[in-house]
Design a protein around this motif. Structure first.
Motif, PDB file in Angstrom:
ATOM      1  N   LYS A  70       4.389   6.600  23.487  1.00 10.37           N
ATOM      2  CA  LYS A  70       5.059   5.546  22.730  1.00 10.37           C
ATOM      3  C   LYS A  70       4.394   5.396  21.371  1.00 10.37           C
ATOM      4  N   HIS A  71       5.211   5.137  20.372  1.00  9.17           N
ATOM      5  CA  HIS A  71       4.689   4.904  19.033  1.00  9.17           C
ATOM      6  C   HIS A  71       4.095   3.505  18.987  1.00  9.17           C
ATOM      7  N   PRO A  72       3.023   3.285  18.217  1.00  7.06           N
ATOM      8  CA  PRO A  72       2.395   1.963  18.180  1.00  7.06           C
ATOM      9  C   PRO A  72       3.304   0.863  17.644  1.00  7.06           C
ATOM     10  N   ILE A  73       4.399   1.217  16.981  1.00  6.64           N
ATOM     11  CA  ILE A  73       5.296   0.196  16.444  1.00  6.64           C
ATOM     12  C   ILE A  73       6.376  -0.171  17.465  1.00  6.64           C
ATOM     13  N   THR A  74       6.394   0.471  18.607  1.00  2.00           N
ATOM     14  CA  THR A  74       7.398   0.206  19.628  1.00  2.00           C
ATOM     15  C   THR A  74       7.139  -1.155  20.268  1.00  2.00           C
ATOM     16  N   PRO A  75       8.136  -2.050  20.224  1.00  2.00           N
ATOM     17  CA  PRO A  75       7.942  -3.359  20.870  1.00  2.00           C
ATOM     18  C   PRO A  75       7.841  -3.201  22.387  1.00  2.00           C
ATOM     19  N   PRO A  76       7.029  -4.036  23.040  1.00  2.00           N
ATOM     20  CA  PRO A  76       6.949  -3.960  24.503  1.00  2.00           C
ATOM     21  C   PRO A  76       8.275  -4.379  25.134  1.00  2.00           C
ATOM     22  N   PRO A  77       8.575  -3.865  26.330  1.00  2.00           N
ATOM     23  CA  PRO A  77       9.851  -4.188  26.984  1.00  2.00           C
ATOM     24  C   PRO A  77      10.081  -5.691  27.158  1.00  2.00           C
ATOM     25  N   GLU A  78       8.995  -6.452  27.381  1.00  2.41           N
ATOM     26  CA  GLU A  78       9.146  -7.900  27.552  1.00  2.41           C
ATOM     27  C   GLU A  78       9.702  -8.550  26.280  1.00  2.41           C
ATOM     28  N   LEU A  79       9.214  -8.091  25.124  1.00  2.00           N
ATOM     29  CA  LEU A  79       9.698  -8.628  23.853  1.00  2.00           C
ATOM     30  C   LEU A  79      11.141  -8.188  23.614  1.00  2.00           C
ATOM     31  N   ALA A  80      11.449  -6.951  23.941  1.00  2.00           N
ATOM     32  CA  ALA A  80      12.826  -6.467  23.807  1.00  2.00           C
ATOM     33  C   ALA A  80      13.765  -7.292  24.681  1.00  2.00           C
ATOM     34  N   ALA A  81      13.349  -7.587  25.905  1.00  6.08           N
ATOM     35  CA  ALA A  81      14.171  -8.398  26.814  1.00  6.08           C
ATOM     36  C   ALA A  81      14.377  -9.799  26.243  1.00  6.08           C
ATOM     37  N   LYS A  82      13.337 -10.354  25.649  1.00  9.40           N
ATOM     38  CA  LYS A  82      13.437 -11.688  25.032  1.00  9.40           C
ATOM     39  C   LYS A  82      14.445 -11.664  23.895  1.00  9.40           C
ATOM     40  N   TRP A  83      14.388 -10.635  23.046  1.00 13.62           N
ATOM     41  CA  TRP A  83      15.324 -10.545  21.927  1.00 13.62           C
ATOM     42  C   TRP A  83      16.759 -10.416  22.419  1.00 13.62           C
ATOM     43  N   VAL A  84      16.975  -9.565  23.422  1.00 13.15           N
ATOM     44  CA  VAL A  84      18.324  -9.387  23.964  1.00 13.15           C
ATOM     45  C   VAL A  84      18.821 -10.702  24.555  1.00 13.15           C
ATOM     46  N   HIS A  85      17.956 -11.424  25.242  1.00 13.10           N
ATOM     47  CA  HIS A  85      18.338 -12.711  25.833  1.00 13.10           C
ATOM     48  C   HIS A  85      18.680 -13.722  24.739  1.00 13.10           C
ATOM     49  N   GLU A  86      17.898 -13.733  23.640  1.00 16.37           N
ATOM     50  CA  GLU A  86      18.168 -14.664  22.534  1.00 16.37           C
ATOM     51  C   GLU A  86      19.517 -14.371  21.876  1.00 16.37           C
ATOM     52  N   ILE A  87      19.871 -13.098  21.791  1.00 15.13           N
ATOM     53  CA  ILE A  87      21.130 -12.718  21.138  1.00 15.13           C
ATOM     54  C   ILE A  87      22.325 -12.966  22.043  1.00 15.13           C
ATOM     55  N   TYR A  88      22.235 -12.534  23.304  1.00 11.57           N
ATOM     56  CA  TYR A  88      23.388 -12.568  24.207  1.00 11.57           C
ATOM     57  C   TYR A  88      23.348 -13.706  25.214  1.00 11.57           C
ATOM     58  N   GLY A  89      22.237 -14.408  25.292  1.00 12.17           N
ATOM     59  CA  GLY A  89      22.148 -15.530  26.220  1.00 12.17           C
ATOM     60  C   GLY A  89      21.923 -15.089  27.652  1.00 12.17           C
ATOM     61  N   ASN A  90      22.885 -14.437  28.237  1.00 10.06           N
ATOM     62  CA  ASN A  90      22.796 -14.002  29.624  1.00 10.06           C
ATOM     63  C   ASN A  90      22.204 -12.592  29.659  1.00 10.06           C
ATOM     64  N   PRO A  91      20.998 -12.441  30.233  1.00 12.35           N
ATOM     65  CA  PRO A  91      20.373 -11.123  30.224  1.00 12.35           C
ATOM     66  C   PRO A  91      21.169 -10.054  30.968  1.00 12.35           C
ATOM     67  N   SER A  92      22.072 -10.443  31.853  1.00 11.03           N
ATOM     68  CA  SER A  92      22.839  -9.440  32.587  1.00 11.03           C
ATOM     69  C   SER A  92      23.983  -8.875  31.732  1.00 11.03           C
ATOM     70  N   VAL A  93      24.299  -9.525  30.589  1.00  9.63           N
ATOM     71  CA  VAL A  93      25.371  -9.037  29.727  1.00  9.63           C
ATOM     72  C   VAL A  93      24.985  -7.690  29.118  1.00  9.63           C
ATOM     73  N   ILE A  94      23.797  -7.605  28.576  1.00 10.71           N
ATOM     74  CA  ILE A  94      23.295  -6.359  27.985  1.00 10.71           C
ATOM     75  C   ILE A  94      21.964  -6.039  28.653  1.00 10.71           C
ATOM     76  N   PRO A  95      21.990  -5.260  29.725  1.00  9.89           N
ATOM     77  CA  PRO A  95      20.725  -4.907  30.369  1.00  9.89           C
ATOM     78  C   PRO A  95      19.907  -3.984  29.470  1.00  9.89           C
ATOM     79  N   LEU A  96      18.639  -3.913  29.744  1.00  8.24           N
ATOM     80  CA  LEU A  96      17.743  -3.095  28.934  1.00  8.24           C
ATOM     81  C   LEU A  96      17.832  -1.624  29.331  1.00  8.24           C
ATOM     82  N   HIS A  97      18.919  -1.003  28.958  1.00  7.11           N
ATOM     83  CA  HIS A  97      19.081   0.429  29.175  1.00  7.11           C
ATOM     84  C   HIS A  97      18.240   1.174  28.148  1.00  7.11           C
TER      85      HIS A  97
END
Length: 122
Positions: free
Chosen positions: A3-30
């Motif tokens: 992984k590149h050092p600039i890659t956000p951790p999956p937890e942060l990515a999940a938080k961003w997706v949740h903030e954008i879409y609200g329901n985390p099941s709408v856009i899973p972290l594929h």
């Protein structure tokens, strides 16, 4: 793949997706979602880097024009290091083989050297 050092951790990515879409099941972290997030983070980091480099190139506090140019080149190289070439990998593999017997390491080294040789022109 490392992984590149600039890659956000999956937890942060999940938080961003949740903030954008609200329901985390709408856009899973594929993998595709994570790749888009990774590229966006790297693009932002690159924009910041270029802004800093443009200041460093003209700011006399950073030294002479030549020193500023060298500093910027060094910073860019450190930000996006290039992986070792296959030739460098093969030479490292040979050095590793010479340091001692390890059957698993030997097979890994053998594979690297084989790939390097296959890329040579006939």
């Amino acid at each position: 793949m490392e992984k590149h050092p600039i890659t956000p951790p999956p937890e942060l990515a999940a938080k961003w997706v949740h903030e954008i879409y609200g329901n985390p099941s709408v856009i899973p972290l594929h993998d595709l979602t994570l790749q888009v997030i990774e590229h966006a983070a790297q693009w932002g980091a690159d924009q910041e880097l270029e802004a800093c480099c443009s200041i460093a190139l003209v700011d006399p506090v950073c030294g002479t024009k030549h020193q500023r140019s060298m500093l910027v080149r060094h910073i860019r190289e450190r930000r996006r290091p290039k992986p070792p070439s296959l030739k460098e990998q093969a030479l490292d593999a040979l050095a590793h083989i010479a340091t001692g017997p390890n059957p698993t390491a030997f097979l890994d080294c053998q594979d690297t050297i084989r790939r390097a040789l296959e890329q040579l022109d006939d």
